[in-house]
Design an enzyme around this catalytic site. Structure first.
Site, short mmCIF file in Angstrom:
data_model
loop_
_atom_site.label_atom_id
_atom_site.label_comp_id
_atom_site.label_asym_id
_atom_site.label_seq_id
_atom_site.Cartn_x
_atom_site.Cartn_y
_atom_site.Cartn_z
N HIS A 43 0.80 -1.21 0.00
CA HIS A 43 0.19 0.03 -0.01
C HIS A 43 0.96 1.35 -0.01
O HIS A 43 0.49 2.39 0.25
CB HIS A 43 -1.08 -0.11 1.24
N ASP A 101 2.26 2.46 -3.13
CA ASP A 101 2.26 2.90 -4.25
C ASP A 101 1.22 4.22 -4.41
O ASP A 101 1.91 5.27 -5.00
CB ASP A 101 2.07 1.85 -5.47
N GLY A 130 -4.76 -11.53 -4.62
CA GLY A 130 -3.67 -10.45 -4.34
C GLY A 130 -2.87 -10.71 -5.24
O GLY A 130 -1.71 -10.11 -5.01
N LEU A 131 -2.80 -11.33 -6.60
CA LEU A 131 -1.55 -11.34 -7.43
C LEU A 131 -1.76 -10.60 -8.77
O LEU A 131 -1.16 -10.83 -9.55
CB LEU A 131 -1.30 -12.86 -7.56
N SER A 149 -4.74 -10.18 -10.69
CA SER A 149 -5.33 -10.64 -12.15
C SER A 149 -5.74 -9.57 -12.87
O SER A 149 -6.20 -9.81 -14.20
CB SER A 149 -6.34 -11.64 -11.59
N GLU A 198 -8.61 1.18 -14.18
CA GLU A 198 -9.01 0.68 -12.91
C GLU A 198 -9.66 1.61 -11.79
O GLU A 198 -10.48 1.51 -11.40
CB GLU A 198 -7.91 -0.39 -12.34
N ASP A 237 0.63 -2.48 -9.76
CA ASP A 237 0.29 -3.90 -10.43
C ASP A 237 0.53 -3.57 -11.94
O ASP A 237 1.28 -4.55 -12.53
CB ASP A 237 -1.32 -3.83 -10.18
#
Length: 382
Positions: free
Chosen positions: A35, A37, A124-125, A127, A160, A172
């Site tokens: 958290h 970024d 949490g990867l 997607s 997003e 991400d």
């Protein structure tokens, strides 16, 4: 079967022809920088050898037909009148990229495509970023546009933020675009300075343990945490926590409401841990690596409060297994995964023991994935 071949085969069955274009983008794991970024801080992620493929062709119309090969769903929409479908929320990430490209003046026509992924959803990867970035690279082949890699990452982040409604930072999408084989990545989210970070030892494996307790960042927790961080920064007259001086924070932190104080302390200390880990991971001594990972998880658990009992158990159990160089929560939190750095030869035994303990003591089943740091997004030669 790879996700690329799965997408190709599904497309041929669905549309009766071979796809003309394709792209692949990886998921990511955050080694350190939880958290940080969207607070303008530092991150240390790696792109994974798991990702999302999208293959297809243009239609010559305004219509888009999307098929998700992994669960057999079809979504349709018009590029001239984007309307979100509550029955197919996965398509929002594709529509978001289309919308952002259109806002940037790129003319996007209709297309038909199949999507396949082996990034576990809700783990949490990232997607979602893998889907956004693969879509951006796919659409660039159908409707050519000129953008630098960082511009593509930022466009997908906007998709997003503005279309899907998750106020994520750029971690991400950056990771998915810029991944490097067998290297971690470093990013300064304020200046966007970045580079690859080679590990000093070749015998360290990245092992992801999915608690199977799913998270959903479109819920309120993520956006609430971001708002708390922004409020804390504003208290110090800054826009982002990265701009707050550590000594000033320590001197004045108890002026803040309790939640804001805890969130800010986590973020500011996490930035320090990212820089320390960037140095430590390039050496051969694993003790500082383990210490930093343990401290990072404790901070997530106690200060940012985005962990869960399942994640806490997995992180604590992992470091008791021989060959583990540390473990912590990774990703947005509230479920999802831990990231574990493990001695390569110990990986099979580590996976078996961690899985057994999770089942025997919590009565739950975890999915464990030995992974490697991999290259970023790429166009597919079909």
């Amino acid at each position: 079967m790879t996700v690329v071949s799965k997408a190709q085969e599904t497309y041929a069955k669905q549309f009766g022809e071979a796809p003309k274009f394709g792209a692949f983008a990886p998921g990511r794991v955050e080694i350190m920088g939880n958290h940080t970024d969207y607070n303008g801080g530092f991150v240390l992620p790696a792109a994974l050898d798991k990702g999302t493929a999208i293959v297809g062709a243009s239609t010559g119309t305004d219509e888009v037909v999307l098929m998700a090969a992994d669960f057999g769903r079809i979504a349709t929409f018009s590029v001239s009148d984007l309307q979100r479908d509550p029955q197919n929320t996965w398509a929002d990430y594709v529509m978001g990229v289309v919308s952002m490209l259109q806002q940037d003046g790129v003319s996007i026509g209709g297309f038909k495509a199949v999507i396949a992924s082996d990034v576990p959803a809700g783990a949490g990867l990232s997607s979602s970023a893998a889907l956004e970035v693969s879509t951006a690279f796919f659409l660039r082949q159908l409707f050519p546009y000129d953008r630098e890699p960082m511009q593509i990452a930022r466009l997908c982040q906007r998709a997003e933020n503005e279309y899907v409604g998750v106020a994520c930072g750029i971690l991400d999408q950056f990771s998915s675009v810029f991944g490097k084989q067998d290297s971690l990545l470093f990013l300064d989210c304020l200046s966007l300075e970045h580079g690859a970070v080679k590990m000093g030892r070749s015998d360290i494996a990245v092992v992801i343990c999915d608690s199977m307790a799913k998270h959903a960042l479109t819920g309120g927790d993520y956006n609430t945490r971001r708002a708390e961080c922004m409020a804390a920064a504003a208290h110090f007259g800054k826009e982002l926590l990265r701009e707050v001086d550590w000594d000033e924070f320590v001197a004045r932190e108890f002026e803040l409401p309790e939640n804001q104080r805890k969130r800010a302390r986590h973020v500011l200390a996490e930035d320090k841990r990212v820089l320390a880990m960037r140095d430590a991971i390039q050496g051969v001594d694993t003790d500082p690596i383990k210490r930093l990972l343990i401290e990072g998880h404790e901070s997530c658990r106690d200060l940012f409060e985005n962990s869960t009992p399942e994640i806490d158990f997995l992180a604590a159990a992992a470091i008791e297994i021989e060959g583990c160089y540390g473990a912590k929560l990774t990703g947005g939190g509230w479920g999802g995964c831990t990231v574990n750095l493990v001695q390569v030869e110990a990986v099979p035994d580590f996976c078996a023991k961690l899985s057994e303990r999770y089942t025997s003591e919590l009565g739950k089943t975890a999915q464990i994935y030995p992974c490697r740091a991999s290259a970023g997004a790429q166009v597919l030669e079909l």
